[in-house]
Design an enzyme around this catalytic site. Structure first.
Site, PDB file in Angstrom:
ATOM      1  N   CYS A 162      42.587  30.429  39.874  1.00 30.81           N
ATOM      2  CA  CYS A 162      43.476  30.951  40.964  1.00 30.81           C
ATOM      3  C   CYS A 162      42.785  29.111  42.018  1.00 30.81           C
ATOM      4  O   CYS A 162      43.882  29.117  42.679  1.00 30.81           O
ATOM      5  CB  CYS A 162      42.989  32.087  42.159  1.00 30.81           C
ATOM      6  SG  CYS A 162      41.212  31.956  41.379  1.00 30.81           S
ATOM      7  N   GLU A 170      41.909  39.119  46.875  1.00 33.41           N
ATOM      8  CA  GLU A 170      41.926  37.284  46.203  1.00 33.41           C
ATOM      9  C   GLU A 170      43.549  37.325  45.695  1.00 33.41           C
ATOM     10  O   GLU A 170      43.802  37.706  44.575  1.00 33.41           O
ATOM     11  CB  GLU A 170      40.670  36.851  45.651  1.00 33.41           C
ATOM     12  CG  GLU A 170      40.373  35.620  46.268  1.00 33.41           C
ATOM     13  CD  GLU A 170      40.897  35.124  44.505  1.00 33.41           C
ATOM     14  OE1 GLU A 170      41.989  34.870  43.793  1.00 33.41           O
ATOM     15  OE2 GLU A 170      40.544  35.184  43.625  1.00 33.41           O
TER      16      GLU A 170
HETATM   17  P1  NAP Z   1      49.477  41.321  39.263  1.00 35.30           P
HETATM   18  O1  NAP Z   1      50.483  41.743  39.225  1.00 35.30           O
HETATM   19  O2  NAP Z   1      49.273  41.395  40.252  1.00 35.30           O
HETATM   20  O3  NAP Z   1      48.761  42.867  38.761  1.00 35.30           O
HETATM   21  C1  NAP Z   1      47.448  42.850  39.319  1.00 35.30           C
HETATM   22  C2  NAP Z   1      46.688  44.800  39.228  1.00 35.30           C
HETATM   23  O4  NAP Z   1      47.344  45.235  40.469  1.00 35.30           O
HETATM   24  C3  NAP Z   1      47.387  45.538  37.823  1.00 35.30           C
HETATM   25  O5  NAP Z   1      46.573  46.123  37.029  1.00 35.30           O
HETATM   26  C4  NAP Z   1      48.142  45.813  38.313  1.00 35.30           C
HETATM   27  O6  NAP Z   1      48.825  47.594  37.508  1.00 35.30           O
HETATM   28  C5  NAP Z   1      48.156  46.366  40.223  1.00 35.30           C
HETATM   29  N1  NAP Z   1      49.456  46.072  40.677  1.00 35.30           N
HETATM   30  C6  NAP Z   1      50.565  45.468  40.632  1.00 35.30           C
HETATM   31  N2  NAP Z   1      51.183  45.654  41.556  1.00 35.30           N
HETATM   32  C7  NAP Z   1      50.898  47.008  42.050  1.00 35.30           C
HETATM   33  C8  NAP Z   1      51.498  47.958  43.399  1.00 35.30           C
HETATM   34  N3  NAP Z   1      52.480  47.005  43.808  1.00 35.30           N
HETATM   35  N4  NAP Z   1      51.516  48.983  43.871  1.00 35.30           N
HETATM   36  C9  NAP Z   1      49.574  49.079  43.074  1.00 35.30           C
HETATM   37  N5  NAP Z   1      49.273  48.625  41.769  1.00 35.30           N
HETATM   38  C10 NAP Z   1      49.574  47.106  41.249  1.00 35.30           C
HETATM   39  O7  NAP Z   1      48.816  40.427  38.248  1.00 35.30           O
HETATM   40  P2  NAP Z   1      48.476  39.951  37.242  1.00 35.30           P
HETATM   41  O8  NAP Z   1      49.258  41.197  36.208  1.00 35.30           O
HETATM   42  O9  NAP Z   1      47.296  40.487  36.814  1.00 35.30           O
HETATM   43  O10 NAP Z   1      49.366  38.849  36.673  1.00 35.30           O
HETATM   44  C11 NAP Z   1      50.623  39.093  37.233  1.00 35.30           C
HETATM   45  C12 NAP Z   1      50.836  36.996  38.225  1.00 35.30           C
HETATM   46  O11 NAP Z   1      49.830  37.643  38.969  1.00 35.30           O
HETATM   47  C13 NAP Z   1      50.571  35.944  37.459  1.00 35.30           C
HETATM   48  O12 NAP Z   1      51.313  35.412  37.110  1.00 35.30           O
HETATM   49  C14 NAP Z   1      49.981  35.363  38.894  1.00 35.30           C
HETATM   50  O13 NAP Z   1      51.130  34.611  39.462  1.00 35.30           O
HETATM   51  C15 NAP Z   1      49.071  36.239  39.617  1.00 35.30           C
HETATM   52  N6  NAP Z   1      47.996  36.004  39.246  1.00 35.30           N
HETATM   53  C16 NAP Z   1      47.224  35.180  39.973  1.00 35.30           C
HETATM   54  C17 NAP Z   1      45.546  34.628  40.312  1.00 35.30           C
HETATM   55  C18 NAP Z   1      45.080  34.028  41.152  1.00 35.30           C
HETATM   56  O14 NAP Z   1      44.109  34.192  41.280  1.00 35.30           O
HETATM   57  N7  NAP Z   1      46.098  33.793  42.222  1.00 35.30           N
HETATM   58  C19 NAP Z   1      45.224  35.894  39.519  1.00 35.30           C
HETATM   59  C20 NAP Z   1      45.919  36.395  38.051  1.00 35.30           C
HETATM   60  C21 NAP Z   1      47.133  36.933  38.603  1.00 35.30           C
HETATM   61  P3  NAP Z   1      50.260  46.909  36.345  1.00 35.30           P
HETATM   62  O15 NAP Z   1      50.113  46.203  36.017  1.00 35.30           O
HETATM   63  O16 NAP Z   1      49.237  48.897  35.468  1.00 35.30           O
HETATM   64  O17 NAP Z   1      50.574  47.686  36.667  1.00 35.30           O
END
Ligand code: NAP
Length: 526
Positions: A300, A263
């Site tokens: 989200c 999601e």
């Molecule tokens: P994220 O960067 O997507 O990370 C979420 C999880 O996935 C983290 O545990 C991260 O691990 C892991 N991850 C990310 N990229 C990966 C990859 N290439 N391979 C393996 N694992 C990976 O999201 P976030 O840190 O929760 O938040 C950052 C951004 O995500 C926000 O600024 C926002 O834009 C977006 N977000 C969107 C929603 C929504 O519902 N639309 C919700 C939350 C966040 P690590 O952190 O350990 O690297």
């Protein structure tokens, strides 16, 4: 709090890579040192999960319900320690922490009720017809069965309800799948406390060791090793499009590709029709200033895009919502990295040609607090420049001014997939915009009439998902009891002896569940 990983029921921390969580409100690191899971620990956790699956997949719905209810009880028993840890790792207020805990408990108990009752397996029986001409017909019986070990990536913005024991975990455990959580580094302490509750509950209710593991990490490697592991059979993810897409691609490249239910981003378009604007632009402006800034915009379902048709009323609305949003006190974001992402993405949008800023909070604010902003652009520019379609995760919204109804329809038809779409309209107005509504339905998972998209009810009829990139598979919801369907597959038994069938498919129907027998839904036995 130990900072260690749960490899099944055992605490372990043999690695050397460490990190701390951050209190964005105090702008300082929290004390506990977390130790990232090593490759060997990940391997052990996956092997335990695969071994646990052999027993867990056959455990009755009653036993699974006991386990899920025990998790809920153990989470409640963590009491104030959990609430304080949640707040110190997220900058979110205590009321939100308690609300999210209530939602987490509610989800666990609703899955417990679902599996205790048992009809969710969709048992379907077509009886044999030995005398059928020209060929006899076999006895065929179908039900849903669990996929195997599931990896769950918790959400940064829901440290409880969509993380360690959140919706994905509750649904996967309810279905009979062991869960390996890749703990979110921003709230590793909240994650460890909840993991301890799950492990206690598993021991108390006699679940096999390995039914649950919690793996720390502060980088992408742990998650990648988990998703690539041949014994892992599905993935649940909430987060960025970049992260979700990377995991989807990784899962597709495996020798045995597996489903990734991610999601991801959504800007949740809101269409404000002319009569509604004419009659009550002020009221709509107030409501939307609140919705855009709720939880520092870190939902989200945040309304990131408002769309209307150029008119004096639309101009009045833009002025009013810009005035209202500046009156709202800014709030703290989850983490300095989330704040940095917000600032960068906002600046990226603002620097695009023909984008006007109509509101931007400029008074001095505390570190990690978010300055809310509204920008506006015309429909043609929005259609031509897809950078303007990006999600800005935070208290930000763009108002698109279309020249007429057909441009409004075109703007909607050219959006990426979204979780929600909202229509603000006055009486009878909607019937003049059927093409616009159809275009919207084609792009979203849930459509809202005269409301706000923020606030996702957890109930059976909820769809929290949508065409890509809102989710990777729009046929499933991430919220509500139907989310269990992501972790199961249909399975048929042909001419299998009655006593060897699962109880759900035996003639006696000892569980008195609803089944479909020869096309009729019934609780009758055969
Ligand atoms: P994220 O960067 O997507 O990370 C979420 C999880 O996935 C983290 O545990 C991260 O691990 C892991 N991850 C990310 N990229 C990966 C990859 N290439 N391979 C393996 N694992 C990976 O999201 P976030 O840190 O929760 O938040 C950052 C951004 O995500 C926000 O600024 C926002 O834009 C977006 N977000 C969107 C929603 C929504 O519902 N639309 C919700 C939350 C966040 P690590 O952190 O350990 O690297």
């Amino acid at each position: 709090m130990t900072g260690k990983n749960y490899i099944g029921n055992q605490l372990a921390a043999t690695g050397t890579k460490t990190y701390k969580t951050f209190n964005p409100e105090l702008n300082q690191e929290n004390e506990t040192v977390f130790v990232e899971a090593t490759s060997i620990e990940i391997e052990e956790a996956v092997n335990l999960a695969a071994a646990a699956f052999k027993e867990f997949r056959t455990i009755s719905g009653f036993k699974k319900a006991e386990f899920l209810n025990a998790i809920a009880d153990e989470i409640l028993a963590l009491d104030d320690l959990l609430i304080q840890t949640f707040c110190s790792e997220s900058g979110l207020p205590e009321g939100r922490a308690k609300g999210e805990r209530g939602r987490t408990i509610g989800q666990l108990r609703s899955f417990a009720n679902l599996v205790a009752e048992g009809s969710w397996v969709e048992a379907t029986i077509d009886e044999a017809q030995p005398n059928r001409e020209p060929m006899p017909k076999s006895d065929i019986r179908k039900m849903l069965i669990p996929l195997g070990p599931v990896v769950v990536f918790g959400a940064s913005n829901f440290p409880l309800a969509y993380s360690t024991a959140g919706g994905d975990t509750a649904a996967a455990l309810a279905s009979g799948c062991p869960v390996l959580v890749k703990s979110h580094p921003m709230h590793a302490g909240t994650g460890e406390l909840v993991a301890s509750a799950i492990v206690k509950a598993a021991k108390k209710t006699g679940m096999p060791n390995g039914v649950f593991s919690n793996l720390n990490s502060s980088g992408i490697e742990v998650g990648q090793q988990l998703v690539a592991h041949p014994k892992v059979k599905a993935v649940g993810f909430t987060g960025s499009i970049k992260g979700g897409r990377a995991l989807l691609d990784l899962a597709a490249k495996r020798a045995e590709p597996i489903p990734v239910f991610a999601e991801m981003g959504s800007i949740n378009p809101v269409i404000i029709l002319p009569k509604a604007l004419e009659n009550r632009y002020q009221e709509i402006a107030k409501t939307y200033a609140g919705s855009i800034t709720l939880g520092a915009g870190q939902f989200c379902t945040n309304p990131g895009l408002l769309i209307g048709i150029k008119s004096e009323s639309l101009s009045n609305f833009i002025a009013a919502v810009s005035e209202e949003i500046i009156k709202i006190n800014p709030s703290c974001m989850l983490h300095p990295n989330i704040k940095k992402g917000y600032t960068t993405n906002k600046e990226k949008i603002v620097s695009q040609e023909k984008v006007s800023v109509t509101a931007n909070y400029t008074s001095t604010i505390k570190n990690n607090y978010a300055e809310q902003a509204i920008v506006t652009v015309d429909g043609k520019t929005f259609l031509e420049n897809t950078t303007l379609h990006l999600e800005v995760f935070g208290p930000f919204s763009m108002i698109v001014q279309c020249k007429n109804a057909s441009e409004l329809e075109e703007v909607i038809a050219n959006l990426e997939g979204q979780l929600t779409g909202t229509v603000i309209a006055d009486e009878n107005e909607i019937s003049d915009y059927q093409n616009v509504i159809s275009a919207l339905q084609n792009r979203v998972g849930r459509i809202i009439f005269n409301g706000v998209p923020t606030g996702v009810e957890v109930c059976e009829s909820m769809v929290h998902g949508g065409p890509y990139p809102a989710s990777t598979d729009s046929r499933f919801t991430a919220v509500g009891i139907n989310s269990i369907k992501r972790w199961v597959r249909p399975f048929s038994y042909q001419d299998w002896p009655n006593e060897l069938l699962p109880k759900e498919l035996q003639n006696e129907n000892s569980m008195s569940i609803f089944r479909t027998i020869d096309g009729l839904r019934t609780t009758k036995k055969i």
